[in-house]
Scaffold this active site. Structure first.
Site, PDB file in Angstrom:
ATOM      1  N   ARG A 162      33.609  41.060  38.564  1.00 60.06           N
ATOM      2  CA  ARG A 162      34.376  42.391  38.379  1.00 60.06           C
ATOM      3  C   ARG A 162      33.219  43.303  38.099  1.00 60.06           C
ATOM      4  NH1 ARG A 162      38.071  39.603  39.974  1.00 60.06           N
ATOM      5  NH2 ARG A 162      40.242  39.605  39.461  1.00 60.06           N
ATOM      6  N   SER A 237      45.149  42.611  36.545  1.00 65.43           N
ATOM      7  CA  SER A 237      44.567  42.340  35.272  1.00 65.43           C
ATOM      8  C   SER A 237      44.106  43.515  34.197  1.00 65.43           C
ATOM      9  CB  SER A 237      43.378  41.369  35.324  1.00 65.43           C
ATOM     10  OG  SER A 237      43.815  40.476  36.502  1.00 65.43           O
ATOM     11  N   GLU A 333      39.578  45.608  31.602  1.00 59.41           N
ATOM     12  CA  GLU A 333      39.013  45.543  32.973  1.00 59.41           C
ATOM     13  C   GLU A 333      39.276  46.990  33.506  1.00 59.41           C
ATOM     14  OE1 GLU A 333      39.996  44.688  37.156  1.00 59.41           O
ATOM     15  OE2 GLU A 333      40.324  42.508  35.877  1.00 59.41           O
TER      16      GLU A 333
HETATM   17  N1  EPU Z   1      47.329  31.525  31.778  1.00 54.40           N
HETATM   18  C1  EPU Z   1      48.281  31.270  30.739  1.00 54.40           C
HETATM   19  N2  EPU Z   1      49.022  32.281  30.348  1.00 54.40           N
HETATM   20  C2  EPU Z   1      49.018  33.218  31.162  1.00 54.40           C
HETATM   21  C3  EPU Z   1      48.427  33.639  32.205  1.00 54.40           C
HETATM   22  C4  EPU Z   1      47.396  32.721  32.559  1.00 54.40           C
HETATM   23  O1  EPU Z   1      48.219  30.220  30.155  1.00 54.40           O
HETATM   24  O2  EPU Z   1      50.042  34.147  30.681  1.00 54.40           O
HETATM   25  C5  EPU Z   1      46.417  30.439  32.072  1.00 54.40           C
HETATM   26  C6  EPU Z   1      46.667  29.669  33.264  1.00 54.40           C
HETATM   27  O3  EPU Z   1      47.736  28.888  33.259  1.00 54.40           O
HETATM   28  C7  EPU Z   1      45.646  29.346  34.143  1.00 54.40           C
HETATM   29  C8  EPU Z   1      44.738  30.211  33.612  1.00 54.40           C
HETATM   30  O4  EPU Z   1      45.406  30.746  32.523  1.00 54.40           O
HETATM   31  O5  EPU Z   1      45.261  27.965  33.389  1.00 54.40           O
HETATM   32  C9  EPU Z   1      44.402  31.243  34.699  1.00 54.40           C
HETATM   33  O6  EPU Z   1      45.400  31.800  35.387  1.00 54.40           O
HETATM   34  P1  EPU Z   1      45.395  32.626  36.528  1.00 54.40           P
HETATM   35  O7  EPU Z   1      45.330  31.513  37.771  1.00 54.40           O
HETATM   36  O8  EPU Z   1      46.727  33.208  36.893  1.00 54.40           O
HETATM   37  O9  EPU Z   1      44.256  33.363  36.910  1.00 54.40           O
HETATM   38  P2  EPU Z   1      43.427  34.602  35.602  1.00 54.40           P
HETATM   39  O10 EPU Z   1      42.137  34.185  35.502  1.00 54.40           O
HETATM   40  O11 EPU Z   1      44.607  34.704  34.733  1.00 54.40           O
HETATM   41  C10 EPU Z   1      42.398  35.976  37.512  1.00 54.40           C
HETATM   42  C11 EPU Z   1      42.111  37.390  38.023  1.00 54.40           C
HETATM   43  C12 EPU Z   1      43.302  37.824  39.077  1.00 54.40           C
HETATM   44  C13 EPU Z   1      43.462  37.024  40.113  1.00 54.40           C
HETATM   45  C14 EPU Z   1      43.808  35.358  39.342  1.00 54.40           C
HETATM   46  C15 EPU Z   1      43.874  34.515  40.831  1.00 54.40           C
HETATM   47  C16 EPU Z   1      40.713  38.438  36.157  1.00 54.40           C
HETATM   48  C17 EPU Z   1      40.493  39.272  35.133  1.00 54.40           C
HETATM   49  N3  EPU Z   1      41.895  38.079  36.636  1.00 54.40           N
HETATM   50  O12 EPU Z   1      43.382  35.856  36.733  1.00 54.40           O
HETATM   51  O13 EPU Z   1      42.981  39.211  39.299  1.00 54.40           O
HETATM   52  O14 EPU Z   1      44.808  37.353  40.812  1.00 54.40           O
HETATM   53  O15 EPU Z   1      42.367  35.156  38.513  1.00 54.40           O
HETATM   54  O16 EPU Z   1      42.556  34.277  41.136  1.00 54.40           O
HETATM   55  O17 EPU Z   1      39.816  37.622  36.778  1.00 54.40           O
HETATM   56  C18 EPU Z   1      43.172  41.525  38.912  1.00 54.40           C
HETATM   57  O18 EPU Z   1      41.945  41.590  38.942  1.00 54.40           O
HETATM   58  O19 EPU Z   1      44.110  42.373  38.999  1.00 54.40           O
HETATM   59  C19 EPU Z   1      43.989  40.161  39.062  1.00 54.40           C
HETATM   60  C20 EPU Z   1      45.352  40.018  39.134  1.00 54.40           C
END
Ligand code: EPU
Length: 337
Positions: A162, A237, A333
């Protein structure tokens, strides 16, 4: 080129915040862009792309330049690869769909990310195990100060999670006018290891997915977790996933052994901010018209008439509580103005 005054930006930011721009110009060509930059109105400049990664906390007394450059062009192609140029004002998802329709591989995991092509490199957009930098070849820019055109190679851009040069040394100095991607025409290197993609494909009994299958899986996953900005204002995010050192991580693990994490290196650990925010009790909470999404706590939402200040206040409350409860500092972010 028409200069508008006191223009509402409500339809120009995906959070749907009602904020006015003192001066506003939408440019459709590079000539118009240069002309707008050379007018003295441009002294205090605000560059607007798809408006998908920003929070407006008040009116803008600046000159807002809306980058509306359109067009997609194939620059070079061989048997196996293609170099595609997309203008900065193209909608990102529509561009990804164009590539999938042509069977150009590499961007399928990045389906349905809001925003425009031109803002993609600034924060090196990423999702489901893929980042923009993986297929990025170069981008063309206009330097604001000199109006000179300059191409940035992948190395020049210094991409990171990012992050890129456009958030650091080059911040506010260049306008990205187009981006060139190197994509595959056959033997696509598909990436499906990200848990949810595999699960989605398995449910449909797809063993060797096409890039279209992957795009459809990503769209389905995103739609099930992330709110559509056209229905519920949001900026994806809101926070970055924090990366912490071993000591901080060990302390955290002692208290939260169940927390998911990703080992970035032997001394760096990435913890999902969404998990931390959920742990702090904010998931699905609503405060007036500002809220935290019910399916993904990393996403703050505008239920209709939230002001940018209210969203920002909520973000700061979340940051403080997450630190108190988990000991981890999370950083926004989105760009806040
Ligand atoms: N999780 C929770 N609670 C929540 C959300 C997430 O416990 O409310 C846990 C999930 O269960 C999982 C972990 O957190 O174990 C990761 O969750 P997820 O796969 O949804 O991905 P993320 O790390 O929360 C990142 C990106 C997203 C992208 C997803 C999928 C960042 C800041 N965000 O989210 O990007 O879509 O991975 O690759 O790196 C964006 O930048 O706008 C965005 C949506």
């Amino acid at each position: 080129m028409r200069i508008e005054e006191n223009k509402s930006l409500k339809n120009y930011n995906t959070f749907g915040i009602a904020s006015n721009a003192r001066y506003f110009v939408s440019v459709n060509t590079i000539e118009e862009l240069k002309q707008a930059l050379s007018e003295k109105l441009s002294e205090d400049l605000f560059i607007l792309g798809g408006g998908s990664n920003m929070l407006l906390t008040g009116d803008l007394s600046t000159f807002v330049l809306h980058i509306n450059l359109k067009g997609i062009e194939i620059l070079q192609e061989t048997e196996t690869e293609v170099l595609v140029k997309a203008m900065a004002g193209e909608n990102w998802h529509e561009f990804v769909q164009y590539c999938i329709a042509k069977d150009f591989g590499g961007l399928e995991n990045l389906s349905l990310i809001p925003g425009n092509v031109g803002t993609g490199p600034i924060q090196n957009i990423g999702a489901y195990g893929v980042e923009l930098k993986d297929t990025f070849y170069s981008c063309n820019t206009v330097e604001i100060e000199t109006l000179k055109e300059r191409e940035f190679t992948k190395t020049d851009c210094a991409f990171d999670y990012r992050n890129s040069i456009f958030k650091n040394e080059a911040k506010g100095k260049y306008i990205i006018t187009s981006v060139n991607f190197r994509l595959t025409k056959k033997d696509h290197k598909t990436r499906i290891s990200y848990g949810d993609i595999q699960k989605n494909l398995a449910e449909k009994n797809i063993e060797t997915p096409t890039i279209k299958d992957i795009s459809e899986a990503v769209i389905a996953i995103r739609q099930s977790k992330l709110p559509d900005p056209k229905v519920l204002g949001n900026s994806g995010s809101f926070f970055k996933n924090p990366v912490v050192d071993s000591e901080t991580f060990q302390n955290f693990r002692r208290n939260f052994p169940e927390a998911p994490f990703f080992e970035v290196s032997p001394t760096e650990f990435k913890i999902p901010a969404g998990w931390l925010i959920e742990k702090a009790g904010f998931k699905g909470q609503r405060f007036g018209d500002a809220g935290v999404h019910k399916n993904q706590a990393l996403v703050l939402v505008n239920y209709g008439n939230a002001t940018g200040k209210e969203i920002w206040q909520l973000a700061m409350d979340i940051q403080k509580k997450v630190k108190e409860i988990t000991g981890i500092y999370i950083e926004p972010e989105v760009n806040v103005f």
